[in-house]
Design an enzyme around this catalytic site. Structure first.
Site, PDB file in Angstrom:
ATOM      1  N   LYS A  35       0.838  -1.206   0.000  1.00 33.57           N
ATOM      2  CA  LYS A  35       0.000   0.000   0.000  1.00 33.57           C
ATOM      3  C   LYS A  35       0.873   1.255   0.000  1.00 33.57           C
ATOM      4  O   LYS A  35       0.632   2.198  -0.756  1.00 33.57           O
ATOM      5  CB  LYS A  35      -0.900   0.023   1.247  1.00 33.57           C
ATOM      6  CG  LYS A  35      -2.094  -0.915   1.193  1.00 33.57           C
ATOM      7  CD  LYS A  35      -2.856  -0.852   2.510  1.00 33.57           C
ATOM      8  CE  LYS A  35      -4.113  -1.719   2.477  1.00 33.57           C
ATOM      9  NZ  LYS A  35      -5.104  -1.255   1.507  1.00 33.57           N
ATOM     10  N   LEU A  36       1.893   1.260   0.868  1.00 32.53           N
ATOM     11  CA  LEU A  36       2.750   2.436   1.000  1.00 32.53           C
ATOM     12  C   LEU A  36       3.572   2.673  -0.267  1.00 32.53           C
ATOM     13  O   LEU A  36       3.739   3.813  -0.703  1.00 32.53           O
ATOM     14  CB  LEU A  36       3.669   2.270   2.224  1.00 32.53           C
ATOM     15  CG  LEU A  36       2.948   2.376   3.574  1.00 32.53           C
ATOM     16  CD1 LEU A  36       3.817   1.819   4.707  1.00 32.53           C
ATOM     17  CD2 LEU A  36       2.557   3.823   3.883  1.00 32.53           C
ATOM     18  N   LYS A  68       7.889  -8.632  26.730  1.00 28.61           N
ATOM     19  CA  LYS A  68       6.777  -7.695  26.847  1.00 28.61           C
ATOM     20  C   LYS A  68       5.586  -8.328  27.572  1.00 28.61           C
ATOM     21  O   LYS A  68       4.904  -7.670  28.346  1.00 28.61           O
ATOM     22  CB  LYS A  68       6.359  -7.192  25.460  1.00 28.61           C
ATOM     23  CG  LYS A  68       5.613  -5.885  25.518  1.00 28.61           C
ATOM     24  CD  LYS A  68       5.707  -5.144  24.218  1.00 28.61           C
ATOM     25  CE  LYS A  68       5.042  -3.806  24.291  1.00 28.61           C
ATOM     26  NZ  LYS A  68       5.219  -3.035  23.077  1.00 28.61           N
ATOM     27  N   ASP A  87       2.104  -4.114  18.779  1.00 26.02           N
ATOM     28  CA  ASP A  87       3.282  -3.895  17.925  1.00 26.02           C
ATOM     29  C   ASP A  87       3.958  -5.204  17.509  1.00 26.02           C
ATOM     30  O   ASP A  87       5.176  -5.239  17.318  1.00 26.02           O
ATOM     31  CB  ASP A  87       4.282  -2.964  18.624  1.00 26.02           C
ATOM     32  CG  ASP A  87       4.876  -3.585  19.875  1.00 26.02           C
ATOM     33  OD1 ASP A  87       4.282  -4.548  20.409  1.00 26.02           O
ATOM     34  OD2 ASP A  87       5.943  -3.131  20.317  1.00 26.02           O
ATOM     35  N   GLU A 154       1.602  -1.719  13.847  1.00 20.86           N
ATOM     36  CA  GLU A 154       2.003  -0.397  14.333  1.00 20.86           C
ATOM     37  C   GLU A 154       2.788   0.298  13.226  1.00 20.86           C
ATOM     38  O   GLU A 154       3.775  -0.253  12.728  1.00 20.86           O
ATOM     39  CB  GLU A 154       2.879  -0.500  15.588  1.00 20.86           C
ATOM     40  CG  GLU A 154       3.235   0.881  16.123  1.00 20.86           C
ATOM     41  CD  GLU A 154       4.308   0.879  17.207  1.00 20.86           C
ATOM     42  OE1 GLU A 154       4.011   1.274  18.325  1.00 20.86           O
ATOM     43  OE2 GLU A 154       5.454   0.477  16.898  1.00 20.86           O
ATOM     44  N   GLU A 169      19.508   8.114  19.648  1.00 20.51           N
ATOM     45  CA  GLU A 169      19.083   8.091  21.063  1.00 20.51           C
ATOM     46  C   GLU A 169      18.970   6.652  21.533  1.00 20.51           C
ATOM     47  O   GLU A 169      19.361   6.314  22.658  1.00 20.51           O
ATOM     48  CB  GLU A 169      17.735   8.828  21.198  1.00 20.51           C
ATOM     49  CG  GLU A 169      17.225   8.958  22.626  1.00 20.51           C
ATOM     50  CD  GLU A 169      16.312   7.835  23.061  1.00 20.51           C
ATOM     51  OE1 GLU A 169      15.984   7.779  24.251  1.00 20.51           O
ATOM     52  OE2 GLU A 169      15.920   6.989  22.214  1.00 20.51           O
TER      53      GLU A 169
END
Ligand code: 0O2
Length: 210
Positions: A35-36, A68, A87, A154, A169
Site C-alpha cells: 500500500k505504501l 513484553k 506492535d 504499528e 538516542e
C-alpha cells in the site's frame, strides 16, 4: 526458575511451534508495505514529489514478545498476546518533510480496508525526552487460505531528522543503560530541539518551492 517464568518461556515455545501465528504479521506487513509503495509512486506521478524516503519493517522476535508479555503481565497464551500487543508487526515510514508524515498517514488511513485503532501524535506533543514521531495502530484484513484475519500493525511515521535523533538516542540509551551521565537527558532533549528546528526550516524551503 519460577513457574511464572516457565509459563512465559512456554510462550516463546508456543510461538515457535505455531509458525502460522507470526506468519500473519509478516503477511500484514507485506500488504501494508505494498500500500505504501503504491502511495509513494503514485503521489510522485501526480505531484512530482515522493512523500516517502524509505520504509522498514519488522515482526517482533519471540524473545522480545516474551519480555513484553512479562512486563505487561499478560496471560501467556497466543490469543491473549494477539489481543494485548499492538506492535507484533511494525512498519516505519521515513518521510522527507513533516507535511509528508501527515499526508501519508491520511492517505493510508483513508483507505476502506484500513481501520485506524489508535493515533499518537508525538510530533504535536513530543515525549519529555524529545522523541517525535506519528504512531498509528491500524488493522488490515489478511486473506488466508481458509479465513480472513484482521491483523494489527504499528506504523511509525517520522522525518529523516526525527529518525536520525531516534536511532542515535536508541543506541546511546543502550550504551549508557547502567550509568547515564548527569547531563545526558538534557543534552538529548536539546539535540531533539535542533532536529525539530531543522525540520521547520526544511519545511519552509519545501513550501517556497511550491
Ligand atoms: P521496538 O524495538 O522499536 O519495537 P508499546 O508500544 O505498547 O510498548 P506505548 O507506550 O504505547 O507502548 O508505545 P509508544 O509510546 O507508542 O512507542 C512504542 C515504540 O515507539 C517503541 O517501541 C519505539 O520503537 C518507539 N519509541 C517510543 N519512544 C521512544 C523514544 O523515546 N526513543 C526511541 N528511540 N524510540 C521510541 P519499543 O517497543 O520500545 O521497541
Amino acid at each position: 526458575m519460577s513457574s511464572e517464568v516457565l509459563g512465559e518461556r512456554r510462550v516463546a515455545e508456543q510461538i515457535r511451534l505455531n509458525p502460522r501465528f507470526l506468519a500473519v504479521y509478516k503477511f500484514a506487513i507485506e500488504e501494508l508495505m505494498t500500500k505504501l509503495r503504491i502511495l509513494s509512486e503514485e503521489f510522485d506521478l501526480a505531484h512530482r514529489h515522493d512523500p516517502i524516503e524509505h520504509i522498514s519493517s519488522r515482526v517482533k522476535r519471540p524473545e522480545a514478545i516474551e519480555d513484553k508479555v512479562r512486563r505487561r503481565g499478560l496471560a501467556p497464551d497466543l490469543p491473549a498476546i494477539a489481543e494485548g500487543l499492538d506492535d507484533m508487526a511494525g512498519v516505519r515510514v521515513i518521510c522527507p518533510f513533516v507535511s509528508d508524515v501527515y499526508t501519508v498517514a491520511e492517505m493510508l488511513t483513508g483507505q476502506d480496508d484500513v481501520e485506524l485503532l489508535r493515533r499518537k501524535d508525538y510530533i504535536a506533543t513530543p515525549k519529555p525526552n524529545g522523541y517525535r514521531s506519528l504512531h498509528l495502530i491500524v488493522r488490515i484484513p489478511v486473506f488466508l487460505s481458509d479465513r480472513v484475519e484482521r491483523v494489527k500493525v504499528e506504523v511509525q511515521l517520522r522525518t529523516i531528522a526525527m529518525d536520525f535523533w531516534a536511532t542515535l538516542e536508541h543506541k546511546l540509551s543502550y550504551k549508557y543503560e547502567s550509568q547515564v551521565p548527569g547531563d545526558f537527558a538534557a543534552e538529548l532533549a536539546d539535540v531533539a530541539m535542533l532536529a525539530s528546528h531543522l525540520d521547520s526550516r526544511m519545511q519552509k524551503l519545501h513550501q517556497r518551492l511550491g
